[in-house]
Design an enzyme around this catalytic site. Sequence first.
Site, PDB file in Angstrom:
ATOM      1  CB  CYS A  27      54.082 -53.473 -17.347  1.00 34.36           C
ATOM      2  SG  CYS A  27      53.599 -55.075 -17.991  1.00 34.36           S
ATOM      3  CB  VAL A  28      57.733 -56.022 -15.203  1.00 32.55           C
ATOM      4  CG1 VAL A  28      58.957 -56.890 -14.937  1.00 32.55           C
ATOM      5  CG2 VAL A  28      57.631 -54.931 -14.146  1.00 32.55           C
TER       6      VAL A  28
END
EC number: 2.7.1.-
Length: 478
Positions: A27-28
């Site tokens: 993810c981020v």
Amino acid sequence: MSKYTDSAKELLEHIGGSDNISVVTHCVTRMRFVLKDPKKADVEKIEAIKLVKGTFTQAGQFQVIIGNEVSSFYNEFVKIAGVSDTSKDEAKEAAKQNMNWLQRMIAHLADIFTPLIPALVVGGLILGFRNVIGEIPMLEGKTKTLVEVSQFWAGTNDFLWLIGEAIFHFLPVGITWAVARKMGATPILGIVLGITLVSPQLLNAYGVAGAEEVPVWDFGFATVEMIGYQAQVIPAILAGLLLSFLEIRLRKIIPNAISMIVVPFLALVPTVLLAHIVLGPIGWKIGSVISDVVYSGLTSSFGWLFAAIFGFAYAPLVITGLHHMTNAIDLQLMSELGGTNLWPMIALSNIAQGSAVLAMIYINRKNEQEKQVSIPAAISCYLGVTEPAMFGINLKYGFPFLAAMIGSLVAAVISVGSSVMANSIGVGGLPGILSIQAKYMGVFAIAMVVAIVIPFVLTVIFSKMNMGKVAFKRVRSN
């Protein structure tokens, strides 16, 4: 050979090798692994890798915090590990093999509401802004609002309601779409189903209590009340689940040659009928009971105790993933009461976690490497994204997490004790005050100050007391 090669090789070795990886994505800020045998992952050695900021397990996934470099690191890791790129949806599905029934239920609930959150946040900000210009007397000796003295602001107020109404009154459309999408049914049928629950042809849900006569569909042998389910959560979820169940089952038994025509008809028509005859009334009753219990608990003479427990326990709930349940409760409170007294405590908990990280920045102000992790974590936490702060800093040391929980407890008691209500779910950090109903903004600001000061001071005190992380790690492992 890139700068990530050595770290990627170390991570692959300590996670149990390529054979132990079922699925990996990112993810981020984090690498997300679904491991065939989670026990093979050596957490201490993984956390000792220079590039790694921390680890935790959530929703059946072993997650390794890398930071803003995660995308480049992921590409290098995949190349070295010899595993294929995987979508987040595929990773979530694979992760469910490591979940119990409760975790699976929460994961499904999260998948339904997560796509709706951006709209809900926008709606909350819009309602908050409309309250400021339409309800706070700030002109002519504090006797009139901006809307009352300015045609521009009056027009702005009316225009913004167009968006607010679309988000909240027609929320069932978003829910039935999200359910159909999640369950593998046809999303457009979910949208159509949602529209049939909020059609202007129906008596608006907000007007049912004061209606002298409820219109009906008359079938000769029976009648069905034409009641809308504007802003209702549970009726929409139940209807969406029934539509998905029927469509998926019908696909399996109806020949492909006529499936496109027959399946949508046989799935949608019975669902709409049952939604208005059975599911809608039952769902409305269930939702009313839930909202009454939560609201009564928060406004009773023991409301301070409920607030203290929730404020203290919310951050640990985030670790388990159980916090996703609060979205449904918040939305139900909004539909029944025109606001939620639960969400303000969530915003205060997030602020408290960020404040503990702020204290760690002060404590480690001479440690440049630590600041590279803690400063971005504190900023994102104050803006409502708590994971880098919680998993990268607070849980790593232990005592900041405890300090934040205590600060959240006190702030929650102040919020509930002052009957603070939010218009809706908003940005779960400092900007969250914009979602608070206008008359409560002042006392909520005081609660925010408490959520900043107490965790900061306690974190510094605990640090000087030389509170280690060993005991807290023992708690996490239980």
